[in-house]
Motif scaffolding. Sequence first.
Motif, PDB file in Angstrom:
ATOM      1  N   LYS A 171      -8.508   0.864  -2.969  1.00 49.37           N
ATOM      2  CA  LYS A 171      -7.805   1.024  -1.695  1.00 49.37           C
ATOM      3  C   LYS A 171      -6.314   1.287  -1.880  1.00 49.37           C
ATOM      4  O   LYS A 171      -5.639   1.712  -0.947  1.00 49.37           O
ATOM      5  N   LEU A 172      -5.803   1.039  -3.080  1.00 45.57           N
ATOM      6  CA  LEU A 172      -4.373   1.188  -3.334  1.00 45.57           C
ATOM      7  C   LEU A 172      -4.064   2.585  -3.855  1.00 45.57           C
ATOM      8  O   LEU A 172      -4.840   3.182  -4.596  1.00 45.57           O
ATOM      9  N   HIS A 173      -2.899   3.082  -3.485  1.00 47.91           N
ATOM     10  CA  HIS A 173      -2.460   4.422  -3.875  1.00 47.91           C
ATOM     11  C   HIS A 173      -2.168   4.472  -5.375  1.00 47.91           C
ATOM     12  O   HIS A 173      -1.434   3.652  -5.900  1.00 47.91           O
ATOM     13  N   ASN A 174      -2.742   5.450  -6.048  1.00 50.48           N
ATOM     14  CA  ASN A 174      -2.464   5.717  -7.454  1.00 50.48           C
ATOM     15  C   ASN A 174      -2.561   4.443  -8.321  1.00 50.48           C
ATOM     16  O   ASN A 174      -1.648   4.093  -9.056  1.00 50.48           O
ATOM     17  N   THR A 185       0.820  -1.213   0.000  1.00 45.15           N
ATOM     18  CA  THR A 185       0.000   0.000   0.000  1.00 45.15           C
ATOM     19  C   THR A 185       0.854   1.264   0.000  1.00 45.15           C
ATOM     20  O   THR A 185       0.345   2.356  -0.208  1.00 45.15           O
ATOM     21  N   GLU A 186       2.153   1.132   0.229  1.00 44.10           N
ATOM     22  CA  GLU A 186       3.055   2.279   0.217  1.00 44.10           C
ATOM     23  C   GLU A 186       3.669   2.523  -1.159  1.00 44.10           C
ATOM     24  O   GLU A 186       4.416   3.482  -1.338  1.00 44.10           O
ATOM     25  N   THR A 192       4.283   3.748  -4.862  1.00 47.01           N
ATOM     26  CA  THR A 192       3.919   5.027  -5.466  1.00 47.01           C
ATOM     27  C   THR A 192       2.903   4.856  -6.594  1.00 47.01           C
ATOM     28  O   THR A 192       2.175   5.782  -6.927  1.00 47.01           O
ATOM     29  N   GLU A 193       2.855   3.648  -7.170  1.00 42.34           N
ATOM     30  CA  GLU A 193       1.930   3.392  -8.276  1.00 42.34           C
ATOM     31  C   GLU A 193       1.613   1.898  -8.326  1.00 42.34           C
ATOM     32  O   GLU A 193       2.483   1.067  -8.085  1.00 42.34           O
ATOM     33  N   THR A 194       0.371   1.579  -8.653  1.00 39.64           N
ATOM     34  CA  THR A 194      -0.040   0.185  -8.830  1.00 39.64           C
ATOM     35  C   THR A 194      -0.766   0.058 -10.160  1.00 39.64           C
ATOM     36  O   THR A 194      -1.676   0.824 -10.446  1.00 39.64           O
TER      37      THR A 194
END
Length: 122
Positions: A113-116, A81-82, A84-86
């Motif tokens: 729920k995931l960042h970017n 979850t940390e 920068t992109e998924t």
Amino acid sequence: MLNLIFAFPFEKQSQIIEFIQQKVSQDSPFNLQVALMGTSKQTLNTEQLATFQNLKPNQFQLLISLDPMQSLHELLTQADTEATETTVIVDHAFEWAESIMGPYNWIGHDIMKLHNASIEII
């Protein structure tokens, strides 16, 4: 760091390697999670994965099952979850592929729920 999460039929695993070669630069570290639809006797070609110097063994996770949607859900709940992109890449052959784009689908909810995060259906 980039998260790459794939859901593909076993016979199309070569597309995973091609996608990584096209989208990930040689010096960018990334996490790779793959859900393959197949039997437990099948596996991803790890020799090809070894050519990626920026992919460490602890950054790779593979689930092989006859239910790739459930495997994808498991990978998404364990994703970094940390990062920068998924990027979530799903094979268009799965009848449920298009439905994950919506927030009311449980996979779509996991992705939100995931960042970017982004989804690609290929």
